[in-house]
Design a protein around this motif. Sequence first.
Motif, PDB file in Angstrom:
ATOM      1  N   UNK A   1       0.823  -1.219   0.000  1.00 52.23           N
ATOM      2  CA  UNK A   1       0.000   0.000   0.000  1.00 52.23           C
ATOM      3  C   UNK A   1       0.860   1.272   0.000  1.00 52.23           C
ATOM      4  N   UNK A   2       1.993   1.242   0.684  1.00 47.50           N
ATOM      5  CA  UNK A   2       2.873   2.406   0.707  1.00 47.50           C
ATOM      6  C   UNK A   2       3.454   2.691  -0.676  1.00 47.50           C
ATOM      7  N   UNK A   3       3.829   1.642  -1.414  1.00 48.32           N
ATOM      8  CA  UNK A   3       4.348   1.850  -2.769  1.00 48.32           C
ATOM      9  C   UNK A   3       3.283   2.461  -3.672  1.00 48.32           C
ATOM     10  N   UNK A   4       2.048   1.994  -3.555  1.00 47.07           N
ATOM     11  CA  UNK A   4       0.964   2.569  -4.347  1.00 47.07           C
ATOM     12  C   UNK A   4       0.715   4.026  -3.961  1.00 47.07           C
ATOM     13  N   UNK A   5       0.767   4.320  -2.666  1.00 52.11           N
ATOM     14  CA  UNK A   5       0.581   5.703  -2.208  1.00 52.11           C
ATOM     15  C   UNK A   5       1.705   6.593  -2.720  1.00 52.11           C
ATOM     16  N   UNK A   6       2.932   6.087  -2.704  1.00 47.94           N
ATOM     17  CA  UNK A   6       4.070   6.861  -3.204  1.00 47.94           C
ATOM     18  C   UNK A   6       3.935   7.116  -4.704  1.00 47.94           C
ATOM     19  N   UNK A   7       3.551   6.087  -5.466  1.00 47.44           N
ATOM     20  CA  UNK A   7       3.349   6.262  -6.899  1.00 47.44           C
ATOM     21  C   UNK A   7       2.273   7.311  -7.163  1.00 47.44           C
ATOM     22  N   UNK A   8       1.177   7.231  -6.448  1.00 49.78           N
ATOM     23  CA  UNK A   8       0.091   8.192  -6.619  1.00 49.78           C
ATOM     24  C   UNK A   8       0.563   9.604  -6.316  1.00 49.78           C
ATOM     25  N   UNK A   9       1.289   9.760  -5.230  1.00 50.10           N
ATOM     26  CA  UNK A   9       1.797  11.087  -4.851  1.00 50.10           C
ATOM     27  C   UNK A   9       2.747  11.644  -5.915  1.00 50.10           C
ATOM     28  N   UNK A  10       3.649  10.798  -6.391  1.00 51.03           N
ATOM     29  CA  UNK A  10       4.618  11.257  -7.385  1.00 51.03           C
ATOM     30  C   UNK A  10       3.964  11.564  -8.734  1.00 51.03           C
ATOM     31  N   UNK A  11       3.008  10.735  -9.143  1.00 53.56           N
ATOM     32  CA  UNK A  11       2.300  11.016 -10.390  1.00 53.56           C
ATOM     33  C   UNK A  11       1.501  12.309 -10.279  1.00 53.56           C
ATOM     34  N   UNK A  12       0.900  12.549  -9.121  1.00 58.57           N
ATOM     35  CA  UNK A  12       0.154  13.783  -8.907  1.00 58.57           C
ATOM     36  C   UNK A  12       1.088  14.996  -8.984  1.00 58.57           C
ATOM     37  N   UNK A  13       2.258  14.875  -8.381  1.00 56.00           N
ATOM     38  CA  UNK A  13       3.238  15.965  -8.452  1.00 56.00           C
ATOM     39  C   UNK A  13       3.694  16.211  -9.880  1.00 56.00           C
ATOM     40  N   UNK A  14       3.949  15.130 -10.618  1.00 53.68           N
ATOM     41  CA  UNK A  14       4.375  15.261 -12.013  1.00 53.68           C
ATOM     42  C   UNK A  14       3.269  15.905 -12.841  1.00 53.68           C
ATOM     43  N   UNK A  15       2.031  15.430 -12.695  1.00 51.62           N
ATOM     44  CA  UNK A  15       0.897  16.004 -13.418  1.00 51.62           C
ATOM     45  C   UNK A  15       0.755  17.485 -13.095  1.00 51.62           C
ATOM     46  N   UNK A  16       0.867  17.831 -11.831  1.00 51.19           N
ATOM     47  CA  UNK A  16       0.765  19.233 -11.432  1.00 51.19           C
ATOM     48  C   UNK A  16       1.877  20.079 -12.020  1.00 51.19           C
ATOM     49  N   UNK A  17       3.095  19.563 -11.982  1.00 53.09           N
ATOM     50  CA  UNK A  17       4.222  20.296 -12.549  1.00 53.09           C
ATOM     51  C   UNK A  17       4.099  20.474 -14.049  1.00 53.09           C
ATOM     52  N   UNK A  18       3.683  19.420 -14.736  1.00 48.90           N
ATOM     53  CA  UNK A  18       3.493  19.522 -16.183  1.00 48.90           C
ATOM     54  C   UNK A  18       2.349  20.484 -16.507  1.00 48.90           C
ATOM     55  N   UNK A  19       1.283  20.401 -15.730  1.00 47.27           N
ATOM     56  CA  UNK A  19       0.145  21.296 -15.949  1.00 47.27           C
ATOM     57  C   UNK A  19       0.527  22.754 -15.761  1.00 47.27           C
ATOM     58  N   UNK A  20       1.299  23.030 -14.718  1.00 41.59           N
ATOM     59  CA  UNK A  20       1.748  24.408 -14.495  1.00 41.59           C
ATOM     60  C   UNK A  20       2.654  24.873 -15.626  1.00 41.59           C
ATOM     61  N   UNK A  21       3.477  23.983 -16.125  1.00 42.19           N
ATOM     62  CA  UNK A  21       4.397  24.341 -17.214  1.00 42.19           C
ATOM     63  C   UNK A  21       3.620  24.656 -18.488  1.00 42.19           C
ATOM     64  N   UNK A  22       2.601  23.860 -18.764  1.00 42.79           N
ATOM     65  CA  UNK A  22       1.790  24.058 -19.965  1.00 42.79           C
ATOM     66  C   UNK A  22       0.891  25.283 -19.812  1.00 42.79           C
ATOM     67  N   UNK A  23       0.281  25.433 -18.636  1.00 41.45           N
ATOM     68  CA  UNK A  23      -0.673  26.525 -18.403  1.00 41.45           C
ATOM     69  C   UNK A  23       0.005  27.839 -18.061  1.00 41.45           C
TER      70      UNK A  23
END
Length: 158
Positions: free
Chosen positions: A124-146
């Motif tokens: 469960x911790x690995x899944x939580x870490x993946x989710x957190x990191x993907x969310x950070x990446x999505x947010x960073x990419x979104x800010x870069x694009x927007x």
Amino acid sequence: MNQNQHEAAITNVVRQLAAISVIRRRLVRELPQGSGNAAIVLAALSHRGETRLSELAEHLDCDLSGVSRQVAHLEQRGAVSRRTNPDDRRSSLIDITPKGHADVAALTKVHTDLIAQATADWTPQELATLTELLDRLRGGLGRRIDGVGAPASDLSSA
């Protein structure tokens, strides 16, 4: 981490994302009920509710003609309905039908089951870490694009 290590790590991230993108395209082609790319349109309608075709295309950041073809396909299958926009009779409003909601639920289960199988040996911790990191990446990419400092649009519901 020095500059060369950082560049190598970024290159590896890009390679992994590209590989996942290839797998995703294969999976989209294999979706049940001939859903294909129309599944993205259906999911967006499920989240947004009734909307104009042009607004849906803008939300998906897709060409209007492509979204129009997908909507026509979904309409033929009974997954969406179309009605004249009472505020602007030149345009139509598109909405998801009960069949469309059922299709979204079935497609969500297909995706959830696939991820569950692929990560069956993860903690469960690995899944939580993946989710957190993907969310950070999505947010960073979104800010870069927007634009720097702009909030990322919520593509997870699209």
